[in-house]
Design a protein around this motif. Sequence first.
Motif, PDB file in Angstrom:
ATOM      1  N   ILE A 120      22.456 -47.777 -32.618  1.00  0.00           N
ATOM      2  CA  ILE A 120      21.474 -48.260 -33.303  1.00  0.00           C
ATOM      3  C   ILE A 120      21.204 -47.840 -34.561  1.00  0.00           C
ATOM      4  CG2 ILE A 120      19.837 -48.851 -31.362  1.00  0.00           C
ATOM      5  CD1 ILE A 120      17.929 -46.829 -31.882  1.00  0.00           C
ATOM      6  N   THR A 121      20.624 -48.672 -35.584  1.00  0.00           N
ATOM      7  CA  THR A 121      20.700 -48.049 -36.803  1.00  0.00           C
ATOM      8  C   THR A 121      19.012 -48.201 -37.364  1.00  0.00           C
ATOM      9  OG1 THR A 121      22.858 -48.807 -37.303  1.00  0.00           O
ATOM     10  CG2 THR A 121      21.365 -48.516 -39.470  1.00  0.00           C
ATOM     11  N   LYS A 269      15.480 -42.554 -29.138  1.00  0.00           N
ATOM     12  CA  LYS A 269      16.535 -41.914 -28.447  1.00  0.00           C
ATOM     13  C   LYS A 269      16.740 -42.385 -27.097  1.00  0.00           C
ATOM     14  CE  LYS A 269      15.855 -37.655 -31.054  1.00  0.00           C
ATOM     15  NZ  LYS A 269      14.999 -36.540 -31.292  1.00  0.00           N
ATOM     16  N   ALA A 270      15.920 -43.154 -26.593  1.00  0.00           N
ATOM     17  CA  ALA A 270      16.071 -43.783 -25.298  1.00  0.00           C
ATOM     18  C   ALA A 270      16.925 -45.053 -25.409  1.00  0.00           C
ATOM     19  CB  ALA A 270      14.837 -43.770 -24.531  1.00  0.00           C
ATOM     20  N   TYR A 271      16.573 -45.822 -26.454  1.00  0.00           N
ATOM     21  CA  TYR A 271      17.278 -46.966 -26.749  1.00  0.00           C
ATOM     22  C   TYR A 271      18.687 -46.639 -26.980  1.00  0.00           C
ATOM     23  CZ  TYR A 271      12.708 -49.199 -27.719  1.00  0.00           C
ATOM     24  OH  TYR A 271      11.370 -49.630 -27.523  1.00  0.00           O
ATOM     25  N   ALA A 272      18.959 -45.687 -28.019  1.00  0.00           N
ATOM     26  CA  ALA A 272      20.325 -45.100 -27.972  1.00  0.00           C
ATOM     27  C   ALA A 272      21.287 -44.767 -26.915  1.00  0.00           C
ATOM     28  CB  ALA A 272      20.239 -44.059 -29.119  1.00  0.00           C
ATOM     29  N   GLN A 273      20.530 -44.626 -25.868  1.00  0.00           N
ATOM     30  CA  GLN A 273      21.537 -44.262 -24.479  1.00  0.00           C
ATOM     31  C   GLN A 273      21.516 -45.643 -23.853  1.00  0.00           C
ATOM     32  OE1 GLN A 273      22.648 -41.271 -24.131  1.00  0.00           O
ATOM     33  NE2 GLN A 273      21.384 -41.014 -25.877  1.00  0.00           N
TER      34      GLN A 273
ATOM     35  N   LEU B 235      16.328 -56.948 -25.843  1.00  0.00           N
ATOM     36  CA  LEU B 235      17.188 -55.995 -26.040  1.00  0.00           C
ATOM     37  C   LEU B 235      16.802 -54.447 -25.445  1.00  0.00           C
ATOM     38  CD1 LEU B 235      18.349 -56.218 -29.734  1.00  0.00           C
ATOM     39  CD2 LEU B 235      19.412 -57.480 -28.032  1.00  0.00           C
ATOM     40  N   PHE B 236      15.486 -54.099 -25.499  1.00  0.00           N
ATOM     41  CA  PHE B 236      14.947 -52.878 -25.207  1.00  0.00           C
ATOM     42  C   PHE B 236      14.216 -52.954 -23.740  1.00  0.00           C
ATOM     43  CE2 PHE B 236      16.034 -52.818 -29.596  1.00  0.00           C
ATOM     44  CZ  PHE B 236      17.297 -51.614 -29.756  1.00  0.00           C
TER      45      PHE B 236
END
Lengths: 328, 328, 328
Positions: A120-121, A269-273, B235-236
Amino acid sequence: MPSSNRLLRVLVTPPKPGMLDFVNKAKWDAWKSIGNVSQDEAKQDYVNLISSLVAAEGPAQVVAKPTGSSAAFETLLVTTEDNITTIRLNRPTKKNAITVEMYNEIIKALELAGNDDSVITVLTGSGDFYCSGNDLNNFTKIPEGGIEKLARDSGELLRGFVKAFIDFPKPLIGVINGPAVGVSVTLLGLFEVVYATERATFHTPFSQLGQSPEGCSSYTFPKMMGAAKASEMLLFNKKLTATEACQRGLVTEVFPDSSFQTEVWTRLKAYAQLPRNSLALSKQLMRGVDKERLHAVNNQEVEQLVERWLSDECMNAIMSFFQAKARL
Amino acid sequence: MPSSNRLLRVLVTPPKPGMLDFVNKAKWDAWKSIGNVSQDEAKQDYVNLISSLVAAEGPAQVVAKPTGSSAAFETLLVTTEDNITTIRLNRPTKKNAITVEMYNEIIKALELAGNDDSVITVLTGSGDFYCSGNDLNNFTKIPEGGIEKLARDSGELLRGFVKAFIDFPKPLIGVINGPAVGVSVTLLGLFEVVYATERATFHTPFSQLGQSPEGCSSYTFPKMMGAAKASEMLLFNKKLTATEACQRGLVTEVFPDSSFQTEVWTRLKAYAQLPRNSLALSKQLMRGVDKERLHAVNNQEVEQLVERWLSDECMNAIMSFFQAKARL
Amino acid sequence: MPSSNRLLRVLVTPPKPGMLDFVNKAKWDAWKSIGNVSQDEAKQDYVNLISSLVAAEGPAQVVAKPTGSSAAFETLLVTTEDNITTIRLNRPTKKNAITVEMYNEIIKALELAGNDDSVITVLTGSGDFYCSGNDLNNFTKIPEGGIEKLARDSGELLRGFVKAFIDFPKPLIGVINGPAVGVSVTLLGLFEVVYATERATFHTPFSQLGQSPEGCSSYTFPKMMGAAKASEMLLFNKKLTATEACQRGLVTEVFPDSSFQTEVWTRLKAYAQLPRNSLALSKQLMRGVDKERLHAVNNQEVEQLVERWLSDECMNAIMSFFQAKARL
């Protein structure tokens, strides 16, 4: 000198030390009353006034460009960690107002983030402001081609800038750390998730400056909140609190300022996993429905804005802005 | 055997009684680390693992099909009374998870309801759950054509299923009697009215399973609640309470659980007395604006989902799901 | 006389003094039971019944037309002051119900307002009601061409009326001073800003009258509030409070009745000082995205409504309305 009108004599007089006097006297009515000034002359007057007022402000911030690293930016801090690329607007003393350079750097940073291996950005701001929008000093560096060329160039820059958001291929998260103004608000309609501190506000005062909406907001805002709430913002300059922005769908969730950064980054940080391709493809699926429409809207908004920038209404409003600033 | 890798040896070993040991040891990292396994071999491993895990669960529920009545269903209870046709998902012990058979039966039931003389059609669930979404066991009965054929067949089934909702010619009311998951949530964007008990929740954990949104939600959700709230769900994996779903426009109204059925059915009976053609034609008018777009979105969502189902991300996530289940 | 059916004999009997008796006896079932009456005969019966019931009401209000001033209207008060053109519906004793004449006058007033030098245009009502919608007496003056011609003419009038709102080139503000019904509600989806007193309500009972939505609401309402909330209003006749309408995006803001006029007009006067072209062009930009779609929707809605007006469901519902009125 195109006219012997008293105001114009003042306009072409070097402004300092007499500038404050000038500003106090130059009422808006006066500008409107110049019946014998042609459109071209009015533009020249704009150039002269703006140049003199800006000159009085002192030199623009110039920072030496670091060399040898493609990820080094002058107006941004860009980092990649824990599968997250963070683009941080980094002109805190100027409330992260977007200069020409920053427009170009954000386009570049989005291009890099779109191609790196982050999941993600995130876009956020340094300091107390998220972003105060377009830096009006962008309208003061008038090139050789004159004000028409300035308007056309600014239009092309804006078009490419918004296009970079429309085409961004991964989930884009806004972490709105303080007040947001102008194009930094309208663009949020192109983000996947927007988290805001309760201190954030959302303000799009286009008509006050004789301008018109951009960032695809003429499409995304009515779609998101209905025309009756969108027009209040985009036409009549209503400034929203974070809670109001959340009720209207512009913001996903609002957090107390004290825990904002902690709570938000825990989630990110959870989303990025999560599975990278699943997220990117799902985002592209959702964007795909609207993508062609968004590009068309972007083009129309920019075309109209270029005309607006060349209008008396807009030039007058911008001069008024700088005069008010000089008065302080 | 495609590989002598330790994990693969485990995978093709008959799983019981060693299965729980296997599950405890087979970390996700292990799967990812199989550098020397080709894509085809990975798919075969998926087939083997899934088959063995499912076999360990015992035989699938098989119920004898009643014969001689076209309105008899195995997975649904369908009734018509007071001008209302009610389609009730009827696998309460499985939280009304949608099997292949149930997909086909719902398509059939909607076709019948669209042509009977009822005024409105209601979809609801038996028991405490509304619907737990796609039954993942659908991915475990691998046909002769292999996993590609399974994915293509599942895609065609889903496409036809969603199409039946897009084309449904009468007002369709959701009576959401408990938690809703996955496709049973996304489809609600195609309903006319959605009444929910306060106990209901709305969860679309697509990316957790390496998948992507369907049911036209990539279009209807952003249209209904704005991209910033839609992406949080699609998405999340944000799970909404009934009240949150109502604030976002996914649910029309929320009722206390104690009076839910009474209050809702009182209203529905009143609605069913309104002029039949006026209701049907008004619904078709509203749907007509979007219909072509909805079919295109459905096709694109299914196409992407078929690719997702064949991806490592998705196969891994589904194996992970069954492993976690086996561990219980 | 097309039939010797008992009901029909009653229908063509001069209704007074026997009308109340007739009304009490004429149950809806009776109408439905006329199996041997052809569609044409049913229409003639409608004509006869409506004519007689309306005759019993006494002559329609007729006011002498003032001559010599193009800005003089019979059913409206139109003023321009402080850069604001205000169009005030002015049949307070009839709750500002829209007659054929008022439709035409609003079209004319919008045309004038679009071309005058005002910055914004306001639509509001005289008295306690904003507008009770289409005056059903419009359906009682049956021309020589019969009920088909009445339906077609009414359709053309409505199409042109809604078109005038779609094409209106400046910001249009609704000042909703009381209850709003029918087309006066649906049109609000085409306004830029809608301010409402807390006393206002919003009601679109189309299906009750066997009709279908207009004013582009079949498109603007789902876009604004999602299908689940839009259908509740447009199909199932849910009447909204001002606060509910605001939550759904139909209303921009709600004010206490005691301060409504003061607060709203203070704002409107401030809005009317903003740059005129910036506002008009921004509004046109936002409308432009949807304009073609809105015209198509308007055409489809009108086409369907003309068919509805000629349907038994609708004729029955309108007769029922007048019978209930006569009963009072």
